[in-house]
Write a protein that holds these residues in place. Structure first.
Motif, PDB file in Angstrom:
ATOM      1  N   ILE A  14      32.176  -9.259  31.180  1.00  0.00           N
ATOM      2  CA  ILE A  14      31.958  -8.167  30.360  1.00  0.00           C
ATOM      3  C   ILE A  14      31.733  -6.990  31.146  1.00  0.00           C
ATOM      4  N   GLU A  15      32.844  -6.163  30.936  1.00  0.00           N
ATOM      5  CA  GLU A  15      32.733  -4.792  31.865  1.00  0.00           C
ATOM      6  C   GLU A  15      32.701  -3.593  31.245  1.00  0.00           C
ATOM      7  N   VAL A  16      32.053  -2.716  31.704  1.00  0.00           N
ATOM      8  CA  VAL A  16      31.720  -1.408  31.095  1.00  0.00           C
ATOM      9  C   VAL A  16      32.145  -0.248  32.112  1.00  0.00           C
ATOM     10  N   PRO A  17      32.373   0.708  31.637  1.00  0.00           N
ATOM     11  CA  PRO A  17      32.663   2.006  32.471  1.00  0.00           C
ATOM     12  C   PRO A  17      31.721   2.061  33.690  1.00  0.00           C
ATOM     13  N   ALA A  18      31.901   2.541  34.853  1.00  0.00           N
ATOM     14  CA  ALA A  18      31.001   2.526  35.972  1.00  0.00           C
ATOM     15  C   ALA A  18      29.796   3.269  35.781  1.00  0.00           C
ATOM     16  N   PRO A  19      30.037   4.521  35.097  1.00  0.00           N
ATOM     17  CA  PRO A  19      28.974   5.468  34.974  1.00  0.00           C
ATOM     18  C   PRO A  19      27.685   4.920  34.253  1.00  0.00           C
ATOM     19  N   LEU A  20      28.182   3.740  32.965  1.00  0.00           N
ATOM     20  CA  LEU A  20      27.366   3.095  32.530  1.00  0.00           C
ATOM     21  C   LEU A  20      26.553   1.872  32.937  1.00  0.00           C
ATOM     22  N   ASP A  21      27.068   1.418  33.885  1.00  0.00           N
ATOM     23  CA  ASP A  21      26.814   0.154  34.395  1.00  0.00           C
ATOM     24  C   ASP A  21      25.291   0.364  35.338  1.00  0.00           C
ATOM     25  N   PHE A  22      24.529   0.994  34.748  1.00  0.00           N
ATOM     26  CA  PHE A  22      23.153   0.857  35.329  1.00  0.00           C
ATOM     27  C   PHE A  22      22.011   0.375  34.231  1.00  0.00           C
ATOM     28  N   GLY A  23      20.671  -0.040  34.962  1.00  0.00           N
ATOM     29  CA  GLY A  23      19.660  -0.094  34.196  1.00  0.00           C
ATOM     30  C   GLY A  23      18.687   0.802  34.188  1.00  0.00           C
ATOM     31  N   LEU A  24      19.133   1.961  34.165  1.00  0.00           N
ATOM     32  CA  LEU A  24      18.473   3.159  34.455  1.00  0.00           C
ATOM     33  C   LEU A  24      18.171   3.802  35.663  1.00  0.00           C
ATOM     34  N   PHE A  25      17.513   2.692  36.462  1.00  0.00           N
ATOM     35  CA  PHE A  25      17.292   3.198  37.879  1.00  0.00           C
ATOM     36  C   PHE A  25      17.910   2.243  38.879  1.00  0.00           C
ATOM     37  N   ASN A  26      18.354   1.191  38.346  1.00  0.00           N
ATOM     38  CA  ASN A  26      18.958   0.158  39.332  1.00  0.00           C
ATOM     39  C   ASN A  26      20.667  -0.123  38.937  1.00  0.00           C
ATOM     40  N   PRO A  27      21.345  -0.275  39.621  1.00  0.00           N
ATOM     41  CA  PRO A  27      22.824  -0.816  39.343  1.00  0.00           C
ATOM     42  C   PRO A  27      22.880  -1.877  38.476  1.00  0.00           C
ATOM     43  N   GLY A  28      23.557  -2.083  37.447  1.00  0.00           N
ATOM     44  CA  GLY A  28      23.821  -3.277  36.905  1.00  0.00           C
ATOM     45  C   GLY A  28      23.316  -3.262  35.261  1.00  0.00           C
ATOM     46  N   ALA A  29      23.953  -3.285  34.457  1.00  0.00           N
ATOM     47  CA  ALA A  29      23.726  -3.141  33.045  1.00  0.00           C
ATOM     48  C   ALA A  29      23.309  -4.600  32.890  1.00  0.00           C
ATOM     49  N   GLU A  30      22.297  -4.874  31.574  1.00  0.00           N
ATOM     50  CA  GLU A  30      21.905  -6.198  31.516  1.00  0.00           C
ATOM     51  C   GLU A  30      23.042  -7.077  30.419  1.00  0.00           C
ATOM     52  N   ARG A  31      23.522  -8.156  30.828  1.00  0.00           N
ATOM     53  CA  ARG A  31      24.250  -8.844  30.175  1.00  0.00           C
ATOM     54  C   ARG A  31      24.028 -10.145  29.815  1.00  0.00           C
ATOM     55  N   SER A  32      24.137 -10.648  28.602  1.00  0.00           N
ATOM     56  CA  SER A  32      23.548 -12.026  28.211  1.00  0.00           C
ATOM     57  C   SER A  32      24.842 -12.657  27.424  1.00  0.00           C
ATOM     58  N   ILE A  33      24.692 -14.116  27.335  1.00  0.00           N
ATOM     59  CA  ILE A  33      25.755 -14.628  26.750  1.00  0.00           C
ATOM     60  C   ILE A  33      25.208 -15.975  25.998  1.00  0.00           C
ATOM     61  N   GLY A  34      25.597 -16.042  24.648  1.00  0.00           N
ATOM     62  CA  GLY A  34      25.306 -17.444  23.788  1.00  0.00           C
ATOM     63  C   GLY A  34      26.214 -18.067  23.432  1.00  0.00           C
ATOM     64  N   VAL A  35      26.124 -18.919  22.476  1.00  0.00           N
ATOM     65  CA  VAL A  35      27.023 -19.815  21.914  1.00  0.00           C
ATOM     66  C   VAL A  35      28.048 -18.943  21.017  1.00  0.00           C
ATOM     67  N   ASP A  36      27.134 -17.972  20.394  1.00  0.00           N
ATOM     68  CA  ASP A  36      28.035 -17.101  19.216  1.00  0.00           C
ATOM     69  C   ASP A  36      27.873 -15.662  19.468  1.00  0.00           C
ATOM     70  N   PHE A  37      27.424 -15.284  20.640  1.00  0.00           N
ATOM     71  CA  PHE A  37      27.463 -13.896  21.136  1.00  0.00           C
ATOM     72  C   PHE A  37      27.602 -13.427  22.534  1.00  0.00           C
ATOM     73  N   ALA A  38      27.887 -12.341  22.667  1.00  0.00           N
ATOM     74  CA  ALA A  38      27.859 -11.914  24.155  1.00  0.00           C
ATOM     75  C   ALA A  38      27.159 -10.599  24.012  1.00  0.00           C
ATOM     76  N   SER A  39      26.376  -9.965  24.795  1.00  0.00           N
ATOM     77  CA  SER A  39      25.713  -8.608  24.451  1.00  0.00           C
ATOM     78  C   SER A  39      25.583  -7.918  25.992  1.00  0.00           C
ATOM     79  N   VAL A  40      25.475  -6.657  25.997  1.00  0.00           N
ATOM     80  CA  VAL A  40      25.376  -5.723  27.232  1.00  0.00           C
ATOM     81  C   VAL A  40      24.612  -4.580  26.681  1.00  0.00           C
ATOM     82  N   ALA A  41      23.748  -4.059  27.722  1.00  0.00           N
ATOM     83  CA  ALA A  41      22.932  -3.130  27.235  1.00  0.00           C
ATOM     84  C   ALA A  41      22.570  -2.413  28.717  1.00  0.00           C
TER      85      ALA A  41
END
Length: 239
Positions: free
Chosen positions: A64-91
């Motif tokens: 799961i890739e997002v543009p570099a400026p959006l790849d943060f958890g507000l204060f820390n590098p790295g957006a939250e990514r999750s995987i399930g059997v029928d979904f993938a999410s990013v925040a």
């Protein structure tokens, strides 16, 4: 944080780069998403989910890739990514204190079609991650959920893609069109792709089927005058 829309703002589409994909078992497919226009006041935070039928896609958080400026958890590098059997999410967010994101490119999901994936057509859809929540927020902390149209796409999973499933390809120039014709099989779907400037930058023009006698014909009406165009055909077996 209250939910309200920008005065006079028109809806922005968040969609895949294609409406239909064709992939064989074992193939990798890049599901590229983008906004149809820039978010007013820029994008500050987001929470997106990709839904798909269980067994039709496999991926990890690193896919799961997002543009570099959006790849943060507000204060820390790295957006939250999750995987399930029928979904993938990013925040995620932009980095705290930085300028909101004014681009249109968004998330890319690199999926693999499992070896035992069910053949046929399958719907993949984009939805807000948090039901009824504040999923998309702009640089003025205004919630955008209701002003974004979330897109969907269909992936046709086929059995295999042999190179010898068609023959006698001919290309003729008629009345300003490039007409492609070849002999195929009614048991196959044929994806016609073109490139104007290289043999790597391929764009899908159409997906066509053979008549009962195997004859296939397609007219490319998009080629500009005076432009040389390369073509290739990708075949996939129908279920």
């Amino acid at each position: 944080m209250g939910l309200f829309l920008l005065p006079g703002a028109s809806a922005v589409d968040l969609k895949f780069d294609r409406f239909t994909y064709v992939a064989a078992r074992g193939d990798k497919v890049s599901l590229v998403t983008s906004f149809s226009g820039m978010i007013p006041s820029g994008l500050e935070g987001y929470a997106l989910q990709l839904n798909f039928p269980a067994g039709t896609a496999s991926l990890s958080t690193t896919d799961i890739e997002v543009p570099a400026p959006l790849d943060f958890g507000l204060f820390n590098p790295g957006a939250e990514r999750s995987i399930g059997v029928d979904f993938a999410s990013v925040a995620g967010f932009i980095e705290f204190g930085q300028t909101p994101y004014f681009g249109t490119a968004f998330v890319e999901f690199e999926i693999t079609i499992p070896a035992n994936a069910p053949l046929g057509f399958h719907a993949f859809s984009l939805v807000p991650l948090i039901a009824g929540g504040d999923n998309f927020v702009n640089g003025q902390l205004q919630v955008l959920d209701d002003s974004i149209n979330f897109g969907s796409a269909t992936i046709q999973i086929v059995d295999s893609r042999p190179v010898d499933s068609f023959e006698d390809l001919q290309i003729t120039r008629v009345a300003g069109q490039n007409r492609l014709s070849f002999t195929g099989s009614p048991q196959w779907i044929y994806t016609i792709q073109a490139s104007d400037n290289s043999l790597t930058d391929w764009q899908t023009l159409a997906e066509v089927y053979a008549a009962s006698n195997g004859f296939v014909q397609y007219a490319d009406t998009t080629v500009p005058v005076g432009v040389s165009r390369f073509y290739r055909i990708i075949a996939g077996r129908l279920e």
